[in-house]
Design a protein around this motif. Structure first.
Motif, PDB file in Angstrom:
ATOM      1  N   ARG A 198       0.841  -1.272  -0.142  1.00  0.00           N
ATOM      2  CA  ARG A 198       0.014   0.017   0.029  1.00  0.00           C
ATOM      3  C   ARG A 198       1.233   1.164  -0.173  1.00  0.00           C
ATOM      4  NH1 ARG A 198      -4.987  -0.872   0.041  1.00  0.00           N
ATOM      5  NH2 ARG A 198      -5.488   1.466   0.321  1.00  0.00           N
ATOM      6  N   THR A 199       2.001   1.132  -0.134  1.00  0.00           N
ATOM      7  CA  THR A 199       3.089   2.068  -0.132  1.00  0.00           C
ATOM      8  C   THR A 199       3.369   2.501  -1.394  1.00  0.00           C
ATOM      9  OG1 THR A 199       3.746   1.744   2.218  1.00  0.00           O
ATOM     10  CG2 THR A 199       5.263   3.037   1.000  1.00  0.00           C
ATOM     11  N   PRO A 200       3.558   3.656  -1.824  1.00  0.00           N
ATOM     12  CA  PRO A 200       4.014   4.018  -3.273  1.00  0.00           C
ATOM     13  C   PRO A 200       5.514   3.637  -3.359  1.00  0.00           C
ATOM     14  CG  PRO A 200       3.056   5.973  -2.376  1.00  0.00           C
ATOM     15  CD  PRO A 200       3.160   4.814  -1.216  1.00  0.00           C
ATOM     16  N   PRO A 201       5.724   2.899  -4.675  1.00  0.00           N
ATOM     17  CA  PRO A 201       6.996   2.404  -4.814  1.00  0.00           C
ATOM     18  C   PRO A 201       8.255   3.156  -4.459  1.00  0.00           C
ATOM     19  CG  PRO A 201       5.586   1.819  -6.667  1.00  0.00           C
ATOM     20  CD  PRO A 201       5.022   2.726  -5.869  1.00  0.00           C
ATOM     21  N   LEU A 202       8.329   4.443  -4.556  1.00  0.00           N
ATOM     22  CA  LEU A 202       9.532   5.325  -4.257  1.00  0.00           C
ATOM     23  C   LEU A 202       9.466   5.620  -2.711  1.00  0.00           C
ATOM     24  CD1 LEU A 202       9.340   7.763  -7.141  1.00  0.00           C
ATOM     25  CD2 LEU A 202      10.663   5.855  -6.732  1.00  0.00           C
ATOM     26  N   GLN A 203       8.430   5.246  -2.087  1.00  0.00           N
ATOM     27  CA  GLN A 203       8.617   5.376  -0.574  1.00  0.00           C
ATOM     28  C   GLN A 203       8.737   4.215   0.412  1.00  0.00           C
ATOM     29  OE1 GLN A 203       5.034   7.659   0.576  1.00  0.00           O
ATOM     30  NE2 GLN A 203       5.467   9.128  -0.915  1.00  0.00           N
ATOM     31  N   ARG A 204       8.748   3.024  -0.551  1.00  0.00           N
ATOM     32  CA  ARG A 204       8.831   1.744   0.146  1.00  0.00           C
ATOM     33  C   ARG A 204       9.966   1.454   1.135  1.00  0.00           C
ATOM     34  NH1 ARG A 204       6.036  -1.809  -4.593  1.00  0.00           N
ATOM     35  NH2 ARG A 204       3.852  -1.032  -4.103  1.00  0.00           N
ATOM     36  N   ALA A 205      11.090   2.143   0.508  1.00  0.00           N
ATOM     37  CA  ALA A 205      12.515   1.936   1.336  1.00  0.00           C
ATOM     38  C   ALA A 205      12.434   2.081   2.662  1.00  0.00           C
ATOM     39  CB  ALA A 205      13.403   2.735   0.604  1.00  0.00           C
ATOM     40  N   ARG A 206      11.642   3.124   3.244  1.00  0.00           N
ATOM     41  CA  ARG A 206      11.150   3.340   4.642  1.00  0.00           C
ATOM     42  C   ARG A 206      10.990   2.138   5.426  1.00  0.00           C
ATOM     43  NH1 ARG A 206       6.138   7.103   4.979  1.00  0.00           N
ATOM     44  NH2 ARG A 206       5.128   6.289   6.861  1.00  0.00           N
ATOM     45  N   TYR A 207      10.199   1.163   4.788  1.00  0.00           N
ATOM     46  CA  TYR A 207       9.908   0.031   5.548  1.00  0.00           C
ATOM     47  C   TYR A 207      10.707  -1.129   5.190  1.00  0.00           C
ATOM     48  CZ  TYR A 207       5.362   2.430   6.320  1.00  0.00           C
ATOM     49  OH  TYR A 207       4.531   3.505   6.426  1.00  0.00           O
ATOM     50  N   THR A 208      11.817  -1.171   4.315  1.00  0.00           N
ATOM     51  CA  THR A 208      12.694  -2.005   3.960  1.00  0.00           C
ATOM     52  C   THR A 208      13.231  -2.952   5.135  1.00  0.00           C
ATOM     53  OG1 THR A 208      12.924  -0.976   1.757  1.00  0.00           O
ATOM     54  CG2 THR A 208      14.426  -2.780   2.413  1.00  0.00           C
ATOM     55  N   GLN A 209      13.658  -2.294   6.032  1.00  0.00           N
ATOM     56  CA  GLN A 209      14.465  -2.994   7.123  1.00  0.00           C
ATOM     57  C   GLN A 209      13.478  -3.671   8.026  1.00  0.00           C
ATOM     58  OE1 GLN A 209      16.619  -0.363   9.869  1.00  0.00           O
ATOM     59  NE2 GLN A 209      17.428  -2.004  11.035  1.00  0.00           N
ATOM     60  N   ILE A 210      12.314  -3.081   8.534  1.00  0.00           N
ATOM     61  CA  ILE A 210      11.345  -3.750   9.362  1.00  0.00           C
ATOM     62  C   ILE A 210      10.887  -5.019   8.792  1.00  0.00           C
ATOM     63  CG2 ILE A 210       9.489  -2.273   9.185  1.00  0.00           C
ATOM     64  CD1 ILE A 210       8.772  -2.833  11.964  1.00  0.00           C
ATOM     65  N   SER A 211      10.443  -4.817   7.316  1.00  0.00           N
ATOM     66  CA  SER A 211       9.847  -5.752   6.433  1.00  0.00           C
ATOM     67  C   SER A 211      10.780  -7.025   6.436  1.00  0.00           C
ATOM     68  CB  SER A 211       9.404  -5.325   5.152  1.00  0.00           C
ATOM     69  OG  SER A 211       8.741  -6.298   4.343  1.00  0.00           O
ATOM     70  N   ASN A 212      12.122  -6.774   5.852  1.00  0.00           N
ATOM     71  CA  ASN A 212      12.796  -7.718   5.910  1.00  0.00           C
ATOM     72  C   ASN A 212      13.334  -8.658   7.125  1.00  0.00           C
ATOM     73  OD1 ASN A 212      13.303  -7.016   3.311  1.00  0.00           O
ATOM     74  ND2 ASN A 212      15.186  -6.041   3.539  1.00  0.00           N
ATOM     75  N   THR A 213      13.270  -7.841   8.368  1.00  0.00           N
ATOM     76  CA  THR A 213      13.497  -8.294   9.749  1.00  0.00           C
ATOM     77  C   THR A 213      12.304  -9.288   9.933  1.00  0.00           C
ATOM     78  OG1 THR A 213      14.578  -6.524  10.464  1.00  0.00           O
ATOM     79  CG2 THR A 213      13.753  -8.141  12.200  1.00  0.00           C
TER      80      THR A 213
END
Length: 134
Positions: free
Chosen positions: A80-95
């Motif tokens: 639900r996050t625009p592609p250019l803003q997804r990086a802000r959730y990368t760390q927690i999502s990967n964890t």
């Protein structure tokens, strides 16, 4: 002003208020209220609120620790996050995703793609929060 906007139904304000309750910044920390406000915003599709819910399941904070549910809500938030803003959730999502199998992560992504925001779409989260509070 934030509380008034949240009470008036503004999803961004609701998500931010939920975060403040989780962290105790500017308000007395209240993990249950953090979930309640995150659910209100999440039912409107707010990605930040959905990631707050994912994080709560991942660490067992206000919600029972559940890697599967954490992965599901993290997947929804990322989608639900625009592609250019997804990086802000990368760390927690990967964890979160590292705590489950690759097959389960794929299933979470597929199931998340089918999820739609709406009234009562997160009732199960509220139920888990109420049980955890008891």
């Amino acid at each position: 002003y934030l509380s008034k906007a949240a009470e008036a139904g503004d999803a961004t304000a609701q998500a931010k208020l939920g975060y403040l309750y989780f962290t105790g910044r500017g308000v007395a920390a209240d993990l249950h209220q953090g979930v309640v406000w995150s659910v209100k915003a999440g039912e409107q599709g707010d990605a930040e609120a959905l990631m707050n819910i994912a994080h709560s399941y991942a660490v067992g904070q206000a919600l029972p620790k559940d890697a599967q549910k954490a992965a599901f809500y993290a997947s929804i938030a990322v989608q639900r996050t625009p592609p250019l803003q997804r990086a802000r959730y990368t760390q927690i999502s990967n964890t979160i995703m590292s705590q489950i199998s690759i097959d389960d992560a794929k299933k979470s992504g597929t199931k998340a793609a089918e999820w739609r925001p709406g009234a009562h779409s997160l009732d199960a989260v509220l139920s888990d929060a109420t049980k955890a509070k008891s």
